[in-house]
Design a protein around this motif. Structure first.
Motif, PDB file in Angstrom:
ATOM      1  N   LEU A 160       0.903  -0.952   0.040  1.00 31.76           N
ATOM      2  CA  LEU A 160      -0.238  -0.040  -0.123  1.00 31.76           C
ATOM      3  C   LEU A 160       0.971   1.306  -0.030  1.00 31.76           C
ATOM      4  O   LEU A 160       0.520   2.244  -0.865  1.00 31.76           O
ATOM      5  N   PHE A 161       1.799   1.198   0.832  1.00 35.88           N
ATOM      6  CA  PHE A 161       2.905   2.440   0.640  1.00 35.88           C
ATOM      7  C   PHE A 161       3.534   2.637  -0.369  1.00 35.88           C
ATOM      8  O   PHE A 161       4.153   3.779  -0.906  1.00 35.88           O
ATOM      9  N   ASN A 162       3.951   1.488  -1.320  1.00 38.87           N
ATOM     10  CA  ASN A 162       4.362   1.432  -2.701  1.00 38.87           C
ATOM     11  C   ASN A 162       3.489   2.035  -3.536  1.00 38.87           C
ATOM     12  O   ASN A 162       3.921   2.867  -4.587  1.00 38.87           O
ATOM     13  N   ILE A 163       2.267   1.967  -3.381  1.00 36.95           N
ATOM     14  CA  ILE A 163       1.259   2.484  -4.238  1.00 36.95           C
ATOM     15  C   ILE A 163       1.319   3.770  -4.196  1.00 36.95           C
ATOM     16  O   ILE A 163       1.154   4.825  -5.253  1.00 36.95           O
ATOM     17  N   VAL A 164       1.352   4.554  -3.141  1.00 37.64           N
ATOM     18  CA  VAL A 164       1.225   5.985  -2.802  1.00 37.64           C
ATOM     19  C   VAL A 164       2.546   6.538  -2.722  1.00 37.64           C
ATOM     20  O   VAL A 164       2.692   7.774  -2.337  1.00 37.64           O
ATOM     21  N   ASP A 165       3.843   5.974  -3.184  1.00 37.29           N
ATOM     22  CA  ASP A 165       5.070   6.638  -3.392  1.00 37.29           C
ATOM     23  C   ASP A 165       5.039   7.526  -4.278  1.00 37.29           C
ATOM     24  O   ASP A 165       4.296   7.908  -5.263  1.00 37.29           O
ATOM     25  N   ASN A 166       6.038   8.745  -4.057  1.00 43.36           N
ATOM     26  CA  ASN A 166       6.314   9.881  -4.764  1.00 43.36           C
ATOM     27  C   ASN A 166       6.613   9.126  -6.108  1.00 43.36           C
ATOM     28  O   ASN A 166       7.696   8.296  -6.454  1.00 43.36           O
ATOM     29  N   PRO A 167       6.443   9.776  -7.099  1.00 40.30           N
ATOM     30  CA  PRO A 167       6.619   9.096  -8.512  1.00 40.30           C
ATOM     31  C   PRO A 167       7.981   9.256  -8.867  1.00 40.30           C
ATOM     32  O   PRO A 167       8.529   8.225  -9.518  1.00 40.30           O
ATOM     33  N   ILE A 168       8.657  10.275  -8.603  1.00 38.29           N
ATOM     34  CA  ILE A 168      10.316  10.199  -8.683  1.00 38.29           C
ATOM     35  C   ILE A 168      10.958   9.502  -7.856  1.00 38.29           C
ATOM     36  O   ILE A 168      11.883   8.894  -8.449  1.00 38.29           O
ATOM     37  N   ASN A 169      10.505   9.210  -6.853  1.00 35.91           N
ATOM     38  CA  ASN A 169      11.123   8.301  -5.830  1.00 35.91           C
ATOM     39  C   ASN A 169      10.999   6.812  -6.469  1.00 35.91           C
ATOM     40  O   ASN A 169      11.745   5.818  -6.258  1.00 35.91           O
ATOM     41  N   ALA A 170       9.584   6.441  -6.822  1.00 34.05           N
ATOM     42  CA  ALA A 170       9.277   5.179  -7.327  1.00 34.05           C
ATOM     43  C   ALA A 170      10.225   4.904  -8.609  1.00 34.05           C
ATOM     44  O   ALA A 170      10.698   3.807  -8.850  1.00 34.05           O
ATOM     45  N   LEU A 171      10.470   5.939  -9.380  1.00 30.62           N
ATOM     46  CA  LEU A 171      11.343   5.523 -10.674  1.00 30.62           C
ATOM     47  C   LEU A 171      12.608   5.485 -10.044  1.00 30.62           C
ATOM     48  O   LEU A 171      13.668   4.599 -10.877  1.00 30.62           O
ATOM     49  N   ILE A 172      13.022   6.303  -8.902  1.00 29.45           N
ATOM     50  CA  ILE A 172      14.422   5.936  -8.758  1.00 29.45           C
ATOM     51  C   ILE A 172      14.643   4.619  -8.080  1.00 29.45           C
ATOM     52  O   ILE A 172      15.965   4.080  -8.415  1.00 29.45           O
ATOM     53  N   ASN A 173      13.819   4.250  -7.300  1.00 30.81           N
ATOM     54  CA  ASN A 173      14.022   2.846  -6.533  1.00 30.81           C
ATOM     55  C   ASN A 173      13.359   1.808  -7.299  1.00 30.81           C
ATOM     56  O   ASN A 173      13.382   0.768  -6.909  1.00 30.81           O
ATOM     57  N   ALA A 174      13.068   2.068  -8.695  1.00 32.98           N
ATOM     58  CA  ALA A 174      12.409   0.918  -9.335  1.00 32.98           C
ATOM     59  C   ALA A 174      10.981   0.232  -8.690  1.00 32.98           C
ATOM     60  O   ALA A 174      10.920  -0.878  -8.605  1.00 32.98           O
TER      61      ALA A 174
END
Length: 405
Positions: free
Chosen positions: A128-142
């Motif tokens: 659930l927390f991965n779903i609401v992750d910051n988009p830039i952070n999601a890209l950086i951390n794959a």
């Protein structure tokens, strides 16, 4: 030199990869001390794929949804249903195999610094927390769950955008896809480095002590790939499933085996879907989604290693607990990508069903890391190849139904 490169590029990718495997093996046996300069090719290859894959997924999904026209049906519901059925049947296979061929472990140490999730709620909370992750952070951390959610939201928001904006998205998608194709063409060199590193640094002698465990584990995965999946495909498309199954294993499974990353194999799967002439509106979403939640190999790993611990400790298993283990293996596997350490760190969660302490469970995790050079490779090959298999199955089944009308 130019003619030589042209001839090389016209050789099929699978044949080029096999050549890379042979060269990597020869180098590992003859010059094992040259680890740094040969293994770097493998690290660069996987790094390049991992770097390109998140951006590719974002733009492909965003573009596919923004261009989606009302009334154009995709097969996503069928694909997700197949993912769920396939993962459950993989967990069932692992449980049955463990009862037919019980394995006792020589428990070890070496996983003390890892922290497993405390329960299924923690796994779901992480997702659930991965779903609401910051988009830039999601890209950086794959973080592919986060990337998928943002791509879907952006795509829906851009449905009303001008055609020039949508065309720009398409141009970006095509450009990134081209870059990925360039990287994939370097697969033989990269896999040469990966094979060299695996043999030169780890060797295969450590695997001999866990031969029976590996036979049950890998045998279960092979059974799922060659028996269970074909049955599911046949029931869906009502024709010989093996041409499709073997194509997916050859074109997707081989590269996934060596990269040991479903995320890194997303571009390969996208290319295979295009080669199979599948609907881009479906596979641009189903492939990255599959790399996140379609984890048949992880379900096998969790169920087999958990029951190996159970047999080692002479714990009796009743039917209800066995069924709970199958369900827990499937659900946990779907959430494995949101947990550091993947499927192995979910073993203590499954062990808790049988009252096995965390100390013992983490020793089982350590065994998993020892055999990981083969276990993780086969697990990823099964996971990734099944993404394309079920995407294609859903579309072929839809076409069959349409023809029957």
């Amino acid at each position: 030199m130019k003619n030589l490169l042209n001839k090389w590029s016209h050789v099929s990718l699978v044949k080029r990869i096999l050549i890379g495997i042979m060269i990597g093996t020869i180098f590992a046996l003859t010059i094992p001390n040259a680890v740094s300069w040969i293994s770097i090719f493998g690290e660069l290859f996987v790094g390049a794929l991992k770097a390109a894959a998140p951006i590719l997924v974002l733009f492909l999904v965003m573009h596919a949804i923004s261009k989606h026209k009302q009334g154009h049906k995709t097969n996503m519901k069928s694909v997700i249903a197949l993912y769920a059925v396939g993962t459950f049947l993989a967990g069932l296979t692992g449980v049955i195999a463990s009862f037919l061929f019980p394995v006792n472990l020589s428990l070890t140490t070496g996983a003390d610094n890892l922290t497993p999730p405390s329960g299924i709620l923690e796994v779901l909370e992480t997702v659930l927390f991965n779903i609401v992750d910051n988009p830039i952070n999601a890209l950086i951390n794959a973080n592919y769950i986060g990337i998928l959610v943002w791509a879907v939201l952006f795509g829906i928001a851009l449905k009303g955008a001008s055609e020039s904006t949508k065309n720009m998205l398409e141009s970006f998608s095509n450009a990134i896809s081209t870059i990925v194709k360039w990287v994939i063409n370097l697969a033989p060199l990269g896999i040469m480095g990966l094979v060299f590193n695996a043999i030169a640094t780890n060797g295969l002698s450590a695997l001999l002590d866990y031969g029976k465990l590996l036979l049950v584990l890998l045998g279960s995965m092979i059974f799922v790939a060659l028996i269970v999946n074909p049955i599911v495909v046949f029931l869906s498309i009502r024709q010989n499933p093996y041409p499709l199954v073997l194509t997916c294993l050859k074109e997707s499974g081989i590269t996934a085996f060596f990269t040991r990353s479903s995320a890194a194999n997303i571009p390969v799967n996208m290319e295979l879907c295009k080669k199979l002439d599948l609907d881009k509106n479906t596979y641009s979403v189903s492939i990255p989604l599959g790399a996140t939640i379609n984890m048949a190999g992880a379900a096998v790993t969790i169920s087999v290693l958990t029951l190996a611990a159970v047999h080692t400790l002479n714990i009796e298993v009743d039917m209800i607990t066995a069924v709970l283990l199958i369900v827990l293996s499937a659900v946990s596997a779907a959430g494995a990508s949101g947990v550091a350490g993947g499927s192995l760190l979910l073993i203590p969660l499954a062990c808790s069903l049988f009252g096995i302490s965390n100390d013992i469970a983490m020793q089982v995790v350590a065994v998993g890391f020892i055999i990981g050079v083969l276990q993780d490779s086969c697990e990823t090959a099964l996971n990734s190849s099944t993404d394309v298999l079920y995407t294609a199955t859903a579309e072929y089944a839809k076409n069959r139904r349409d023809e029957a009308k």
